[in-house]
Design an enzyme around this catalytic site. Structure first.
Site, mmCIF file in Angstrom:
data_model
loop_
_atom_site.group_PDB
_atom_site.id
_atom_site.type_symbol
_atom_site.label_atom_id
_atom_site.label_comp_id
_atom_site.label_asym_id
_atom_site.label_seq_id
_atom_site.Cartn_x
_atom_site.Cartn_y
_atom_site.Cartn_z
ATOM 1 N N SER A 244 36.177 58.015 51.254
ATOM 2 C CA SER A 244 37.517 58.227 50.702
ATOM 3 C C SER A 244 37.835 59.692 50.466
ATOM 4 O O SER A 244 38.983 60.037 50.182
ATOM 5 C CB SER A 244 37.663 57.466 49.372
ATOM 6 O OG SER A 244 37.575 56.070 49.572
ATOM 7 N N GLN B 28 42.532 33.450 33.337
ATOM 8 C CA GLN B 28 42.326 34.770 33.920
ATOM 9 C C GLN B 28 42.949 34.895 35.306
ATOM 10 O O GLN B 28 42.789 34.021 36.154
ATOM 11 C CB GLN B 28 40.833 35.092 33.955
ATOM 12 C CG GLN B 28 40.242 35.184 32.559
ATOM 13 C CD GLN B 28 38.777 35.529 32.517
ATOM 14 O OE1 GLN B 28 38.055 35.050 31.651
ATOM 15 N NE2 GLN B 28 38.304 36.365 33.431
ATOM 16 N N HIS C 135 45.962 38.530 32.123
ATOM 17 C CA HIS C 135 45.142 37.480 31.526
ATOM 18 C C HIS C 135 45.850 36.908 30.295
ATOM 19 O O HIS C 135 46.604 37.609 29.608
ATOM 20 C CB HIS C 135 43.793 38.037 31.065
ATOM 21 C CG HIS C 135 42.860 38.383 32.179
ATOM 22 N ND1 HIS C 135 43.099 38.097 33.498
ATOM 23 C CD2 HIS C 135 41.640 39.020 32.145
ATOM 24 C CE1 HIS C 135 42.084 38.516 34.229
ATOM 25 N NE2 HIS C 135 41.186 39.084 33.435
ATOM 26 N N CYS D 231 37.977 43.198 30.398
ATOM 27 C CA CYS D 231 39.424 42.966 30.315
ATOM 28 C C CYS D 231 39.764 41.701 29.527
ATOM 29 O O CYS D 231 40.815 41.651 28.857
ATOM 30 C CB CYS D 231 40.032 42.903 31.704
ATOM 31 S SG CYS D 231 39.261 41.707 32.819
#
Length: 357
Positions: A43, A159, A261, A132
């Site tokens: 990258s 989720q 979520h 998360c």
């Protein structure tokens, strides 16, 4: 008098969370001097925009951390485990969004709205960002714990596909494309699985079709039939809130939502409280938005709050058969507050500490 702003490195800048991070860094108060973008060799050389400027991605090397004050990591666990200590050895404070260090007793697990003082407790030079799923509910629970003392927690999560990364999002969109327009699918056992498998094959980040379905599994298998996501909810909640004996039971479910979520939370407290008192405390919390008017059909849903920063809370009720207990429904964008935003907020606390005249 000029102020020297600290230098920030974003490791994993080209990934899913890294992309959201660059957007957040461009939207929030500019507390940074140089922002250095780091990624894998393949990258390196890409040009990304941050703060309205084009920045060339550099290859992740030890030397790339020279002169960096804070390095945030949005990379898989094994890469964070390798490179965060290297960043520290080159003079940076590492803020890691992976699971590599979350339960290390010498690494603080920080949510700025709940335990901001822990950013200074970093004997290894590393600060960890929670999972998360935990982050979706912890702002609301931290507020209620401060007022009434949390002692038990039962959670069911709903989720989004993006919790499984880009492959999860792509798979859900592909499954929807395969079955869209076919109103016969979903009415017989196994027909959704057959339809998507015929077109897409069996390889999927999910153990069952997600379109027109819910999958009672997220994460990897652990002892006793628990998933890694369920154990994260338990262990991370205990650490963030400073309640080592908090009783927690979680069931994590994947649902056909792209991003955001949701959790149904059953929270038991040490001291009596009413739904009205809990609602008012949440209204006053700086990072929580209360949407709670069932008579008008008002409550948070993923489709209505995706792309937003706060935690959204509704369906606030006092449990009928359980004293000192509040039931509520919480939604939060798992790529923003659930990952990139919380990491950015931790780094901002460090920037305040490190900014020098």
């Amino acid at each position: 008098m000029s102020i020297r702003k600290p230098t920030l490195a974003v490791v994993g800048a080209t990934g899913t969370v890294g992309t959201v991070m660059l957007s957040i860094l461009s939207q929030r108060s500019d507390v940074w001097g140089e922002i250095r973008l780091l990624a894998s060799a393949r990258s390196a050389g890409k040009v990304l925009k941050v703060r309205g400027e084009d920045v060339v991605v550099q290859e992740l090397t030890a030397e790339a951390f020279d002169g960096v004050d804070v390095a945030m990591f949005d990379v898989p666990d094994e890469i964070a485990a390798q490179w965060a200590p290297i960043a520290v050895s080159r003079g940076a404070i590492a803020v890691d969004n992976s699971g590599a260090f979350r339960m290390d007793p010498e690494v603080p697990l920080v949510v700025p709205e709940v335990n901001p003082a822990q950013v200074r407790n970093r004997p290894k030079g590393i600060i960890s960002n929670p999972n998360c799923t935990t982050l979706t509910m912890i702002d609301a629970l931290g507020t209620l714990h401060a007022g009434w003392g949390l002692k038990e927690l039962v959670v069911s999560s709903y989720q989004a596909a993006s919790g499984a990364g880009k492959s999860g999002v792509d798979r859900l969109y592909d499954e929807i494309a395969v079955i869209s327009g076919n109103r016969e699918v979903g009415q017989h056992a196994g027909d959704v699985r057959a339809a998507v498998s015929d077109k897409l094959g069996e390889e999927s980040p999910f153990p069952a079709p997600l379109a027109l379905n819910v999958v009672p599994w997220a994460g990897s298998l652990k002892d006793g039939g628990w998933s890694s996501e369920e154990l994260k909810v338990r262990n991370e909640s205990r650490k963030i809130l400073g309640i080592p004996d908090l009783r927690v039971s979680a069931t994590c479910v994947r649902v056909p939502v792209i991003t955001t979520h949701s959790l149904a939370v059953h929270a038991v407290f040490e001291r009596p409280l009413t739904a009205e008192a809990a609602r008012q405390a949440l209204i006053e919390a700086p990072s929580v938005v209360v949407l709670d008017d069932p008579a008008e059909g008002e409550w948070p849903t993923p489709a209505d709050v995706v792309g937003s920063d706060p935690t959204f809370v509704g369906r606030i009720r006092q449990a009928l058969d359980f004293p000192n207990t509040i039931d509520l429904f919480v939604c939060g964008d798992n790529l923003r507050k659930g990952a990139a935003l919380n990491t950015a907020q931790i780094c901002e606390l460090l920037a305040k500490e490190l900014t020098k005249p």
